[in-house]
Write a protein that holds these residues in place. Sequence first.
Motif, mmCIF file in Angstrom:
data_model
loop_
_atom_site.group_PDB
_atom_site.id
_atom_site.type_symbol
_atom_site.label_atom_id
_atom_site.label_comp_id
_atom_site.label_asym_id
_atom_site.label_seq_id
_atom_site.Cartn_x
_atom_site.Cartn_y
_atom_site.Cartn_z
ATOM 1 N N MET A 229 24.669 -3.862 1.071
ATOM 2 C CA MET A 229 24.924 -4.853 2.116
ATOM 3 C C MET A 229 24.144 -4.567 3.404
ATOM 4 N N HIS A 230 23.513 -3.409 3.504
ATOM 5 C CA HIS A 230 22.708 -3.080 4.682
ATOM 6 C C HIS A 230 21.325 -3.723 4.626
ATOM 7 N N PHE A 231 21.033 -4.438 3.541
ATOM 8 C CA PHE A 231 19.719 -5.056 3.368
ATOM 9 C C PHE A 231 19.817 -6.572 3.498
ATOM 10 N N ASP A 232 18.736 -7.180 4.028
ATOM 11 C CA ASP A 232 18.739 -8.617 4.301
ATOM 12 C C ASP A 232 18.915 -9.458 3.045
ATOM 13 N N PRO A 280 25.866 -3.147 11.788
ATOM 14 C CA PRO A 280 26.326 -4.516 12.068
ATOM 15 C C PRO A 280 25.856 -5.521 11.014
ATOM 16 N N LYS A 281 24.667 -5.304 10.453
ATOM 17 C CA LYS A 281 24.159 -6.201 9.406
ATOM 18 C C LYS A 281 25.051 -6.118 8.169
ATOM 19 N N ALA A 282 25.445 -4.895 7.794
ATOM 20 C CA ALA A 282 26.313 -4.717 6.623
ATOM 21 C C ALA A 282 27.672 -5.365 6.849
ATOM 22 N N ILE A 283 28.201 -5.211 8.057
ATOM 23 C CA ILE A 283 29.502 -5.821 8.388
ATOM 24 C C ILE A 283 29.419 -7.342 8.273
ATOM 25 N N ALA A 284 28.312 -7.910 8.767
ATOM 26 C CA ALA A 284 28.126 -9.365 8.690
ATOM 27 C C ALA A 284 27.936 -9.818 7.247
ATOM 28 N N ASN A 285 27.154 -9.074 6.485
ATOM 29 C CA ASN A 285 26.914 -9.448 5.087
ATOM 30 C C ASN A 285 28.195 -9.384 4.257
ATOM 31 N N GLU A 286 29.082 -8.457 4.604
ATOM 32 C CA GLU A 286 30.338 -8.346 3.864
ATOM 33 C C GLU A 286 31.156 -9.635 3.945
ATOM 34 N N ASN A 303 36.084 -4.279 1.741
ATOM 35 C CA ASN A 303 36.694 -4.401 3.069
ATOM 36 C C ASN A 303 36.339 -3.200 3.947
ATOM 37 N N LEU A 304 35.292 -2.451 3.563
ATOM 38 C CA LEU A 304 34.863 -1.321 4.382
ATOM 39 C C LEU A 304 34.389 -1.762 5.759
ATOM 40 N N GLY A 305 33.809 -2.959 5.819
ATOM 41 C CA GLY A 305 33.369 -3.471 7.120
ATOM 42 C C GLY A 305 34.525 -3.577 8.099
ATOM 43 N N ILE A 306 35.720 -3.894 7.592
ATOM 44 C CA ILE A 306 36.909 -3.988 8.441
ATOM 45 C C ILE A 306 37.254 -2.613 9.017
ATOM 46 N N LEU A 307 37.060 -1.556 8.219
ATOM 47 C CA LEU A 307 37.281 -0.193 8.724
ATOM 48 C C LEU A 307 36.349 0.092 9.897
ATOM 49 N N PHE A 308 35.076 -0.218 9.746
ATOM 50 C CA PHE A 308 34.116 0.089 10.808
ATOM 51 C C PHE A 308 34.331 -0.783 12.042
#
Length: 314
Positions: A229-232, A280-286, A303-308
């Motif tokens: 998810m860190h990739f475009d 932030p890109k990974a959080i948005a992609n999630e 839901n790891l983005g929610i943790l961060f």
Amino acid sequence: MRERKSFIERTRIKTDDSVRVKYFLVFEGSETEEIYFDAINTNKIDLGINPIIELIPLIRDFGEEGWSNPKKIVDRVIDNVAESESGTMTYDVLLNRFMDYMMSVSIIRGRAQAQTVWNTLKWICEEGLKKKLSDFVDDVDESAEIILDLLIKNSSLEGVTENISEILKSLSITYDSEIDHICIIVDRDKDSFVVNDRINQYQYVLDACRRNGFDLYVTNPCFEFWLLMHFDDCDKLDNSKLLDNPKVTKKKKYTEDELSKRMAFKKNKYDADSLVKVLPKAIANEKRYCEDLSSLEKSVGSNLGILFESIISN
């Protein structure tokens, strides 16, 4: 399980009177997740994470090495927290504390010697003290001194300290349920949750975490998908292949193979710093995928983005 002390020592903390908030991290896997969270810790200030926040991996005791079943892991964390709060422990935990100490200071070297010492400790407990490993220790300091004395007499170990009381205390989990978080981080793939007709292990883990106030973070199918998810172009991935995550080469599954196309990646070695710098890109992609814990049992997502988000906003 116990705290990984060296991780804490590398963390930058404010030198004022602010109350430190600890996020205890319990990984289903080991190397891939630890590398990533080490990078989060290294780049904590740049990511906007408050310096009073400590990220503390809980690492496996000797007797827990190789565990990967989430139900078994959650049950052990529940036991460890209860023991930490009550000041009690079983003989199994006590013997594992001995092992952790002796391995961390290299009194024990290698797996073969470790197994020999573990067998000696079990013999002392079961034959010498007539105790089961599941029995609770009446007096921790006194029992530890007796076991240590018998261990020295029945082994050829050198350098074993007799100041065992402080060592035992240093290996306990310093968890405060009022302000701290225990984060259980697991994969939802076909190998993670054992299929059992009598119990839905996914639901069991979800309910156990809710009852005990633990935070559960699931990635379906696996942690490597979170890294993707860190990739475009993560939205170009095949959802059906993600969900099944089949082997596409002799050694690699779909997610690991896709990561290898985008970066130099091995489970025990990769440039996590480059990934966390675009967190932030990974959080948005999630957000494009499932984030609901109940639905993650059968849906691609995380839901790891929610943790961060929680850590950054704390």
